[in-house]
Design a protein around this motif. Sequence first.
Motif, PDB file in Angstrom:
ATOM      1  N   HIS A 167      -0.260  -9.130  -2.065  1.00 30.70           N
ATOM      2  CA  HIS A 167       1.103  -8.613  -2.035  1.00 30.70           C
ATOM      3  C   HIS A 167       1.604  -8.242  -3.431  1.00 30.70           C
ATOM      4  N   SER A 168       1.172  -8.965  -4.440  1.00 32.84           N
ATOM      5  CA  SER A 168       1.690  -8.700  -5.785  1.00 32.84           C
ATOM      6  C   SER A 168       1.051  -7.481  -6.424  1.00 32.84           C
ATOM      7  N   ASP A 169      -0.164  -7.093  -5.964  1.00 32.15           N
ATOM      8  CA  ASP A 169      -0.783  -5.926  -6.609  1.00 32.15           C
ATOM      9  C   ASP A 169      -0.124  -4.618  -6.180  1.00 32.15           C
ATOM     10  N   GLY A 170       0.679  -4.675  -5.095  1.00 31.64           N
ATOM     11  CA  GLY A 170       1.502  -3.528  -4.713  1.00 31.64           C
ATOM     12  C   GLY A 170       0.732  -2.289  -4.289  1.00 31.64           C
ATOM     13  N   LEU A 171      -0.522  -2.432  -3.872  1.00 28.89           N
ATOM     14  CA  LEU A 171      -1.322  -1.255  -3.518  1.00 28.89           C
ATOM     15  C   LEU A 171      -0.928  -0.682  -2.166  1.00 28.89           C
ATOM     16  N   GLY A 172      -0.528  -1.544  -1.239  1.00 27.94           N
ATOM     17  CA  GLY A 172       0.001  -1.056   0.031  1.00 27.94           C
ATOM     18  C   GLY A 172      -1.056  -0.626   1.029  1.00 27.94           C
TER      19      GLY A 172
ATOM     20  N   GLU B 105       9.376   0.510  -4.283  1.00 28.76           N
ATOM     21  CA  GLU B 105      10.804   0.799  -4.174  1.00 28.76           C
ATOM     22  C   GLU B 105      11.044   2.158  -3.522  1.00 28.76           C
ATOM     23  N   ARG B 106      10.255   3.166  -3.904  1.00 26.84           N
ATOM     24  CA  ARG B 106      10.415   4.495  -3.305  1.00 26.84           C
ATOM     25  C   ARG B 106      10.124   4.457  -1.801  1.00 26.84           C
ATOM     26  N   ASP B 107       9.061   3.776  -1.437  1.00 22.83           N
ATOM     27  CA  ASP B 107       8.709   3.696  -0.021  1.00 22.83           C
ATOM     28  C   ASP B 107       9.764   2.921   0.770  1.00 22.83           C
ATOM     29  N   ALA B 108      10.309   1.865   0.179  1.00 23.92           N
ATOM     30  CA  ALA B 108      11.333   1.079   0.867  1.00 23.92           C
ATOM     31  C   ALA B 108      12.589   1.908   1.118  1.00 23.92           C
ATOM     32  N   ARG B 109      13.003   2.703   0.116  1.00 29.43           N
ATOM     33  CA  ARG B 109      14.171   3.566   0.294  1.00 29.43           C
ATOM     34  C   ARG B 109      13.924   4.608   1.379  1.00 29.43           C
TER      35      ARG B 109
ATOM     36  N   VAL C 184       4.327  -5.587   3.707  1.00 27.55           N
ATOM     37  CA  VAL C 184       3.076  -5.482   4.450  1.00 27.55           C
ATOM     38  C   VAL C 184       1.980  -4.985   3.508  1.00 27.55           C
ATOM     39  N   ASN C 185       0.960  -5.807   3.307  1.00 28.22           N
ATOM     40  CA  ASN C 185      -0.146  -5.443   2.403  1.00 28.22           C
ATOM     41  C   ASN C 185       0.361  -5.054   1.015  1.00 28.22           C
ATOM     42  N   GLY C 186       1.431  -5.685   0.598  1.00 29.19           N
ATOM     43  CA  GLY C 186       1.985  -5.403  -0.722  1.00 29.19           C
ATOM     44  C   GLY C 186       2.872  -4.184  -0.780  1.00 29.19           C
ATOM     45  N   GLY C 187       3.133  -3.550   0.383  1.00 32.60           N
ATOM     46  CA  GLY C 187       3.975  -2.359   0.420  1.00 32.60           C
ATOM     47  C   GLY C 187       5.144  -2.533   1.364  1.00 32.60           C
ATOM     48  N   ALA C 188       6.063  -1.575   1.335  1.00 34.63           N
ATOM     49  CA  ALA C 188       7.245  -1.627   2.191  1.00 34.63           C
ATOM     50  C   ALA C 188       6.852  -1.371   3.646  1.00 34.63           C
ATOM     51  N   GLY C 189       7.447  -2.146   4.553  1.00 37.73           N
ATOM     52  CA  GLY C 189       7.154  -1.958   5.963  1.00 37.73           C
ATOM     53  C   GLY C 189       8.225  -2.566   6.839  1.00 37.73           C
ATOM     54  N   VAL C 190       8.046  -2.409   8.138  1.00 39.71           N
ATOM     55  CA  VAL C 190       8.939  -3.049   9.101  1.00 39.71           C
ATOM     56  C   VAL C 190       8.093  -3.609  10.234  1.00 39.71           C
ATOM     57  N   LEU C 191       8.642  -4.645  10.879  1.00 42.60           N
ATOM     58  CA  LEU C 191       8.064  -5.206  12.095  1.00 42.60           C
ATOM     59  C   LEU C 191       8.917  -4.743  13.262  1.00 42.60           C
ATOM     60  N   VAL C 192       8.278  -4.257  14.307  1.00 39.65           N
ATOM     61  CA  VAL C 192       8.997  -3.758  15.483  1.00 39.65           C
ATOM     62  C   VAL C 192       8.709  -4.686  16.659  1.00 39.65           C
TER      63      VAL C 192
END
Length: 285
Positions: free
Chosen positions: A97-102, A168-172, A240-248
């Motif tokens: 999660h910290s490496d932010g690769l996503g 941050e860009r992906d989360a926005r 999710v995997n160090g990147g922005a995501g949502v659970l549905v």
Amino acid sequence: MDHAAVFAEHRPRMLAAAFHITGSRHDAEDVVQDAWLAWARVDGASVREPGAFLGVMASRLALNAVRTQRRRRESYPGPWLPEPVVEDGSPEWAVLHSDGLGQALDFVLTTLTPEQATAYVLRKVLDVAYDEIAGVLETSPAAARQLVSRAQRAIAADLGALGGGQLERDARALERLGAAVAEGDVEAIVALLSPDATLYSDGGGRRTAALRPILGAEKIARTLLGLARNAGLRITPALVNGGAGVLVQELGTLTTTITLHTTDEGVHALYFVRNPEKLASIDAS
């Protein structure tokens, strides 16, 4: 040397490396377990840098695992997406999660040859020297450099330049996209997507999903609006995997994880994991 303590210290880094190569939480955990059995037989006094040694060991075992399972993935129904690993405070997956690769990069890695993906992870994630990468791949240092270069070109062609601030860009973008879908605004959704956007959906033959990638902003917009009509939807932001995501969740059951990747042109790719087997380890409560 305390073998158990050293292994425990580097286990999260090994899990991250194995996951980036295999795309599977279960396979990464199996790889690290096999690495422990091998590490227990190693003379610790002969190892100058245990962290590097263990990272290379895990990568070699992960490469073998991918080679073994390649035929099974080729017959998979629809797109095969990396398993979503959701941040839940567990130190085991902290490095992933910290490496932010996503998930976007993990997906592109699965489209490369196993050797290219392993070379990339060894060099760009673990910072391993080319002569040592050559040893893992049983090739020359020059060939190892070429494998890394090819992997980088493929990643750049698919995802563009990877730089700081991607999370941050992906989360926005995910938040704005969710708002546009909630309002039922097709034009607003299309405006957020790049013209050549692609939606990948992985149901594994166990849950409804598109068997082929959905191409183009207009088609994706209408697909998203159709999914939003499902009853009892609850959407929760997640890492999710160090990147922005949502659970549905639908009527209290986790049915999908969603992640995306943005470029200067907008949302370039969306990744929907719906296969229940890949969601089984996620606590969405």
